[in-house]
Design an enzyme around this catalytic site. Structure first.
Site, PDB file in Angstrom:
ATOM      1  N   LYS A   1       0.835  -1.211   0.000  1.00 25.75           N
ATOM      2  CA  LYS A   1       0.000   0.000   0.000  1.00 25.75           C
ATOM      3  C   LYS A   1       0.864   1.253   0.000  1.00 25.75           C
ATOM      4  O   LYS A   1       1.908   1.288   0.644  1.00 25.75           O
ATOM      5  CB  LYS A   1      -0.883  -0.004   1.251  1.00 25.75           C
ATOM      6  CG  LYS A   1      -1.758   1.250   1.375  1.00 25.75           C
ATOM      7  CD  LYS A   1      -2.515   1.305   2.687  1.00 25.75           C
ATOM      8  CE  LYS A   1      -2.055   2.494   3.507  1.00 25.75           C
ATOM      9  NZ  LYS A   1      -2.880   2.717   4.704  1.00 25.75           N
TER      10      LYS A   1
ATOM     11  N   GLU B   1      -3.577   4.193  -3.445  1.00 26.88           N
ATOM     12  CA  GLU B   1      -4.484   4.933  -2.564  1.00 26.88           C
ATOM     13  C   GLU B   1      -4.309   6.438  -2.692  1.00 26.88           C
ATOM     14  O   GLU B   1      -3.451   7.028  -2.045  1.00 26.88           O
ATOM     15  CB  GLU B   1      -4.271   4.512  -1.101  1.00 26.88           C
ATOM     16  CG  GLU B   1      -5.207   5.267  -0.152  1.00 26.88           C
ATOM     17  CD  GLU B   1      -5.094   4.847   1.310  1.00 26.88           C
ATOM     18  OE1 GLU B   1      -4.243   4.000   1.633  1.00 26.88           O
ATOM     19  OE2 GLU B   1      -5.857   5.385   2.125  1.00 26.88           O
TER      20      GLU B   1
ATOM     21  N   LYS C   1      -7.653   2.110  -3.933  1.00 25.63           N
ATOM     22  CA  LYS C   1      -8.216   2.388  -2.598  1.00 25.63           C
ATOM     23  C   LYS C   1      -8.535   3.877  -2.489  1.00 25.63           C
ATOM     24  O   LYS C   1      -7.683   4.680  -2.100  1.00 25.63           O
ATOM     25  CB  LYS C   1      -7.214   1.962  -1.515  1.00 25.63           C
ATOM     26  CG  LYS C   1      -7.687   2.286  -0.094  1.00 25.63           C
ATOM     27  CD  LYS C   1      -6.865   1.572   0.964  1.00 25.63           C
ATOM     28  CE  LYS C   1      -7.270   2.048   2.346  1.00 25.63           C
ATOM     29  NZ  LYS C   1      -6.714   1.227   3.420  1.00 25.63           N
TER      30      LYS C   1
HETATM   31  P1  13P Z   1      -9.170   4.268   7.548  1.00 25.40           P
HETATM   32  O1  13P Z   1     -10.185   3.239   7.114  1.00 25.40           O
HETATM   33  O2  13P Z   1      -9.100   4.439   9.034  1.00 25.40           O
HETATM   34  O3  13P Z   1      -9.277   5.538   6.785  1.00 25.40           O
HETATM   35  O4  13P Z   1      -7.750   3.647   7.205  1.00 25.40           O
HETATM   36  C1  13P Z   1      -7.573   3.039   6.006  1.00 25.40           C
HETATM   37  C2  13P Z   1      -6.203   3.285   5.565  1.00 25.40           C
HETATM   38  O5  13P Z   1      -5.420   2.367   5.454  1.00 25.40           O
HETATM   39  C3  13P Z   1      -5.808   4.650   5.228  1.00 25.40           C
HETATM   40  O6  13P Z   1      -4.603   4.622   4.570  1.00 25.40           O
END
Ligand code: 13P
Length: 343
Positions: A138, A179, A221
């Site tokens: 990620k 993300e 994401k």
């Molecule tokens: P949240 O669901 O708490 O936003 O965290 C997800 C995440 O990995 C953010 O990078």
């Protein structure tokens, strides 16, 4: 990348398998310390791994949790019976993943905006993580909204870095979770959130394509499209679902296997309800899933609070949230489900 094509597509498909989603347990030590201290638990390497072990050993959790995103510390730690954490997760039927960015840092000359770092030496780190057992990774970019924000520059540099990261991951046979989080802090309306999320996703996909990233071998994401948290009036669950999917149909290529939303500070119930509403609408080419941190962990953490006599009830709370989100994957979550735990 083509060398790993099959493996990447298989892993991405497993991450967003029917009825399942991801647990984001990749808080940095600083963030995890804050979370633990808020519930009166001293933060140590042992307490950090202990809480994470408590979550993943919840009976039945593997039915809804396909994979877990780990932090650098945890991927090197062992379970209480001495099994290395990635192997331990695999034994529980969950795919081990790893957060590889090194955080969002102030962007030079841009007030209040950030660029995510961590590309230097990433190829070698990915090699090591893969040997440790990671099959996906990620990288989180953050885009702030506000007066005159985001700047084109902030979107461009973050999109570029996300694509460089994704290409390196695929070269190593690791599925990148891409993300780009548009933060929902502020008092903007949902139209503005839709516009900025659209600008961001368009820039991200342009870079991914330019840099030769295999779209079939990533997981996106994103944030859901919401009004700013400072607004007193929030759009309905239905409007969030309509606007989010309406936008995504225009900007997310059909080749992407799955979208795992972040929870981003929504309540547990809204995170489940909005995901469910999107799945109920359907008619989209991607799996619509979750990769929640707070919306899966905050309630069990508060329930546990470091008290071992509460370990089982904390697991029950976690199992409940996992089930709610598992049902949301099918568009079947209802508020009534929240009563079932209390009963
Ligand atoms: P949240 O669901 O708490 O936003 O965290 C997800 C995440 O990995 C953010 O990078």
């Amino acid at each position: 990348m083509t060398e790993h094509r099959q493996a990447l597509e298989t892993t991405a498909g497993e991450m967003v398998a029917e009825g399942k989603g991801l647990l984001a347990a990749d808080e940095s030590n600083a963030t995890m310390t804050k979370r633990l201290e808020e519930v009166g638990v001293e933060s140590t390497p042992e307490s950090r791994v202990h809480f994470r072990e408590l979550l993943v050993t919840t009976p039945g959790a593997g039915e809804q949790i396909s994979g877990v995103i780990l932090y650098d510390e945890t991927i090197r730690q062992s379970s209480s019976d001495g099994v290395l954490f990635p192997e331990f997760l695999s034994g529980l039927g969950m795919i081990p993943g790893i957060k590889v960015d090194t955080g969002a840092k102030p962007l030079a000359g841009a007030s209040g905006e950030k660029v995510t770092e961590g590309l230097d030496g990433l190829r070698d780190r990915l090699e090591e993580y893969r040997e440790l057992g990671a099959r996906f990774s990620k990288w989180r970019a953050v885009i702030a909204m506000g007066d005159g924000l985001p700047s084109r520059r902030a979107i461009a540099v973050n999109a570029h870095a996300l694509a460089r990261y994704a290409a390196l991951c695929q070269e190593a046979g690791i599925v990148p979770i891409v993300e780009p989080e548009v933060l929902m802090d502020g008092d903007h309306d949902i139209e503005r959130a839709q516009e900025v999320t659209g600008d961001t996703l368009r820039a991200v996909f342009a870079e991914l394509v330019d840099q030769g990233v295999l779209l079939e071998g990533i997981v996106l994401k994103p944030n859901m499209v919401l009004a700013g948290y400072d607004r007193s009036e929030q759009p309905t669950v239905e409007e969030v679902a309509q606007r989010t999917l309406g936008l995504f149909r225009r900007v997310v290529p059909a080749a992407v296997p799955g979208i795992t939303f972040l929870s981003g500070g929504q309540t547990d119930e809204l995170a489940s309800a909005r995901l469910s509403a999107m799945n109920a609408l359907g008619g989209v080419p991607w799996e619509l899933s979750f990769s929640y941190g707070r919306a899966l962990q905050a309630t069990p953490l508060a329930e546990w609070g470091g008290d071992e006599s509460k370990a089982e009830s904390a697991q029950a709370v976690f199992a409940h949230r996992a089930r709610c989100n598992g049902e949301a994957r099918h568009g079947r979550y209802t508020e009534d489900m929240e009563q079932s735990l209390a009963a």
